[in-house]
Motif scaffolding. Structure first.
Motif, PDB file in Angstrom:
ATOM      1  N   GLY A  26       0.771  -1.384  -0.004  1.00 59.65           N
ATOM      2  CA  GLY A  26      -0.033  -0.018   0.031  1.00 59.65           C
ATOM      3  C   GLY A  26       0.926   1.234  -0.067  1.00 59.65           C
ATOM      4  O   GLY A  26       0.446   2.347   0.430  1.00 59.65           O
ATOM      5  N   LEU A  27       2.138   1.364  -0.613  1.00 56.30           N
ATOM      6  CA  LEU A  27       2.766   2.544  -0.574  1.00 56.30           C
ATOM      7  C   LEU A  27       2.983   2.915  -2.022  1.00 56.30           C
ATOM      8  O   LEU A  27       3.044   2.165  -2.926  1.00 56.30           O
ATOM      9  CB  LEU A  27       4.514   2.027   0.030  1.00 56.30           C
ATOM     10  CG  LEU A  27       4.538   1.712   1.581  1.00 56.30           C
ATOM     11  CD1 LEU A  27       5.919   1.120   1.710  1.00 56.30           C
ATOM     12  CD2 LEU A  27       4.052   2.528   2.338  1.00 56.30           C
ATOM     13  N   LYS A  28       3.166   4.249  -2.174  1.00 59.41           N
ATOM     14  CA  LYS A  28       3.588   4.978  -3.322  1.00 59.41           C
ATOM     15  C   LYS A  28       4.846   4.772  -3.557  1.00 59.41           C
ATOM     16  O   LYS A  28       5.690   4.765  -2.905  1.00 59.41           O
ATOM     17  CB  LYS A  28       3.087   6.388  -3.251  1.00 59.41           C
ATOM     18  CG  LYS A  28       1.347   6.431  -2.963  1.00 59.41           C
ATOM     19  CD  LYS A  28       0.915   7.894  -3.006  1.00 59.41           C
ATOM     20  CE  LYS A  28      -0.776   7.964  -3.052  1.00 59.41           C
ATOM     21  NZ  LYS A  28      -1.350   7.160  -3.974  1.00 59.41           N
ATOM     22  N   ALA A  32       8.374   4.724  -0.889  1.00 56.38           N
ATOM     23  CA  ALA A  32       9.266   3.799  -1.013  1.00 56.38           C
ATOM     24  C   ALA A  32      10.658   4.436  -1.126  1.00 56.38           C
ATOM     25  O   ALA A  32      11.857   3.877  -0.746  1.00 56.38           O
ATOM     26  CB  ALA A  32       8.956   2.716  -2.145  1.00 56.38           C
ATOM     27  N   ALA A  33      10.737   5.430  -2.207  1.00 56.09           N
ATOM     28  CA  ALA A  33      12.249   6.164  -2.356  1.00 56.09           C
ATOM     29  C   ALA A  33      12.556   6.674  -1.147  1.00 56.09           C
ATOM     30  O   ALA A  33      13.739   6.635  -0.828  1.00 56.09           O
ATOM     31  CB  ALA A  33      11.954   7.366  -3.525  1.00 56.09           C
ATOM     32  N   ALA A  34      11.625   7.374  -0.402  1.00 60.45           N
ATOM     33  CA  ALA A  34      12.095   7.956   0.992  1.00 60.45           C
ATOM     34  C   ALA A  34      12.727   6.785   1.919  1.00 60.45           C
ATOM     35  O   ALA A  34      13.600   7.111   2.653  1.00 60.45           O
ATOM     36  CB  ALA A  34      10.881   8.737   1.678  1.00 60.45           C
ATOM     37  N   LEU A  35      12.155   5.627   1.880  1.00 63.76           N
ATOM     38  CA  LEU A  35      12.950   4.699   2.489  1.00 63.76           C
ATOM     39  C   LEU A  35      14.269   4.275   2.534  1.00 63.76           C
ATOM     40  O   LEU A  35      15.180   3.986   3.154  1.00 63.76           O
ATOM     41  CB  LEU A  35      12.216   3.416   2.624  1.00 63.76           C
ATOM     42  CG  LEU A  35      10.486   3.450   3.300  1.00 63.76           C
ATOM     43  CD1 LEU A  35       9.682   2.202   2.602  1.00 63.76           C
ATOM     44  CD2 LEU A  35      10.353   3.839   4.641  1.00 63.76           C
ATOM     45  N   LEU A  36      14.445   4.536   1.120  1.00 71.28           N
ATOM     46  CA  LEU A  36      15.922   4.278   0.740  1.00 71.28           C
ATOM     47  C   LEU A  36      16.865   5.465   0.482  1.00 71.28           C
ATOM     48  O   LEU A  36      18.046   5.684   0.394  1.00 71.28           O
ATOM     49  CB  LEU A  36      15.820   3.798  -0.839  1.00 71.28           C
ATOM     50  CG  LEU A  36      15.345   2.316  -0.801  1.00 71.28           C
ATOM     51  CD1 LEU A  36      15.294   1.893  -2.478  1.00 71.28           C
ATOM     52  CD2 LEU A  36      15.957   1.191   0.022  1.00 71.28           C
ATOM     53  N   TYR A  65       8.242  -3.642   3.324  1.00 71.08           N
ATOM     54  CA  TYR A  65       7.117  -3.780   2.632  1.00 71.08           C
ATOM     55  C   TYR A  65       6.260  -5.145   3.441  1.00 71.08           C
ATOM     56  O   TYR A  65       5.318  -5.587   3.002  1.00 71.08           O
ATOM     57  CB  TYR A  65       7.280  -4.296   1.360  1.00 71.08           C
ATOM     58  CG  TYR A  65       7.875  -3.585   0.163  1.00 71.08           C
ATOM     59  CD1 TYR A  65       7.581  -2.140   0.674  1.00 71.08           C
ATOM     60  CD2 TYR A  65       8.333  -3.559  -0.714  1.00 71.08           C
ATOM     61  CE1 TYR A  65       8.013  -0.983  -0.461  1.00 71.08           C
ATOM     62  CE2 TYR A  65       8.919  -2.784  -1.835  1.00 71.08           C
ATOM     63  CZ  TYR A  65       8.947  -1.469  -1.558  1.00 71.08           C
ATOM     64  OH  TYR A  65       9.310  -0.454  -2.531  1.00 71.08           O
ATOM     65  N   ALA A  66       7.022  -5.465   4.627  1.00 69.24           N
ATOM     66  CA  ALA A  66       6.575  -6.509   5.342  1.00 69.24           C
ATOM     67  C   ALA A  66       6.502  -7.785   4.592  1.00 69.24           C
ATOM     68  O   ALA A  66       5.525  -8.756   4.875  1.00 69.24           O
ATOM     69  CB  ALA A  66       5.087  -6.065   5.955  1.00 69.24           C
TER      70      ALA A  66
END
Length: 283
Positions: A26-28, A32-36, A65-66
């Motif tokens: 459920g992520l945009k 996801a980019a911010a997580l990296l 992403y679990a």
């Protein structure tokens, strides 16, 4: 990592699977980019296969992403860190990209299953048969290009050879066995080659005869390549613009069922061998 000008089908598949994991969470893309610690453009390139991704980043993304499927994560890491430069690379720039993608897919496959109705499967073709197939194209290909395509097709057979040979199942309709791409001698040689290959423990060849009742699956031609986990299986089917690589979970499931249905309506392996042997003698 630098941007790739033309990612391979395998690199695109890695990106696709990472995108599917993100969407399932459920992520945009920007999240996801911010997580990296990167931006949306870089994330888009990773998910399209245009940019590589490290093992550390694959595992970080899977954790965010679990995703708890350890086998899938390990398989994705293997794809991300694979630096194999296979024999097919010498054809890059000389043959269409899909030729190389198919060879790479077969190289990494854990098993191969094929259904054909009008042609002998490429992995089982003799050189003479393959040359006749490529030579029949309109407009005609230049002789050097035909040579390259034949050489490539013959080299693909390496996956069926040696101690680490890939398990291979083929279902071939009688039509493919009877169509003469060359003369009678060439057809006899091709059938004899089929019989020789079918003697190997890891190769099985089944035939669908014309007089078999209840068969309506003439549109089910495919090459099914097993991945390290079922989710990473791939199906190759002919499309209007060349070979189409299919990898959606629903379509993979349908193709698995279709293959088993075709097998169930074909002759047993020994019966098929007898059938081919009789045809060869008639020639």
């Amino acid at each position: 990592m630098p941007r790739r000008r033309q990612p391979t089908a395998r690199q695109e598949r890695l990106g696709t699977e990472l995108r599917r994991l993100r969407e399932a969470a459920g992520l945009k893309g920007r999240e996801a980019a911010a997580l990296l610690g990167t931006d949306s453009a870089q994330m888009s390139q990773i998910e399209s296969g245009a940019a590589g991704v490290s093992e550390e980043r694959v595992r970080r993304l899977a954790a965010h992403y679990a995703c708890t499927d350890v086998e899938l994560i390990d398989a994705l890491v293997a794809m991300a860190t694979d630096r194999t430069r296979g024999w097919w690379e010498k054809y890059r720039g000389a043959l269409p990209t899909r030729f190389l993608d198919l060879a790479e897919l077969e190289h990494h496959a854990t098993f191969l299953r094929e259904v054909q109705f009008l042609f002998i499967p490429g992995l089982l073709q003799t050189e003479e048969y393959a040359r006749a197939v490529f030579s029949y194209r309109v407009p005609e290909l230049p002789a050097p290009e035909i040579d390259l395509r034949v050489q490539h097709r013959m080299q693909r057979k390496v996956v069926l050879e040696g101690p680490a040979a890939t398990p291979y199942e083929a279902v071939i309709h009688e039509a493919a066995l009877r169509i003469r791409t060359g003369d009678r001698a060439a057809s006899r040689t091709q059938l004899t080659r089929l019989l020789e290959l079918s003697e190997a423990d890891h190769i099985s060849v089944r035939v669908i005869p014309f007089d078999l009742d209840g068969f309506a699956g003439a549109a089910s031609a495919m090459l099914y390549a097993g991945g390290p986990v079922p989710r990473l299986d791939t199906v190759v089917r002919d499309g209007p613009h060349g070979a189409a690589f299919i990898d959606s979970e629903a379509q993979l499931g349908a193709c698995r069922g279709l293959f088993h249905k075709v097998v169930a309506t074909s002759l047993e392996v020994e019966q098929s061998r007898d059938f081919i042997h009789k045809m060869a003698k008639e020639l």
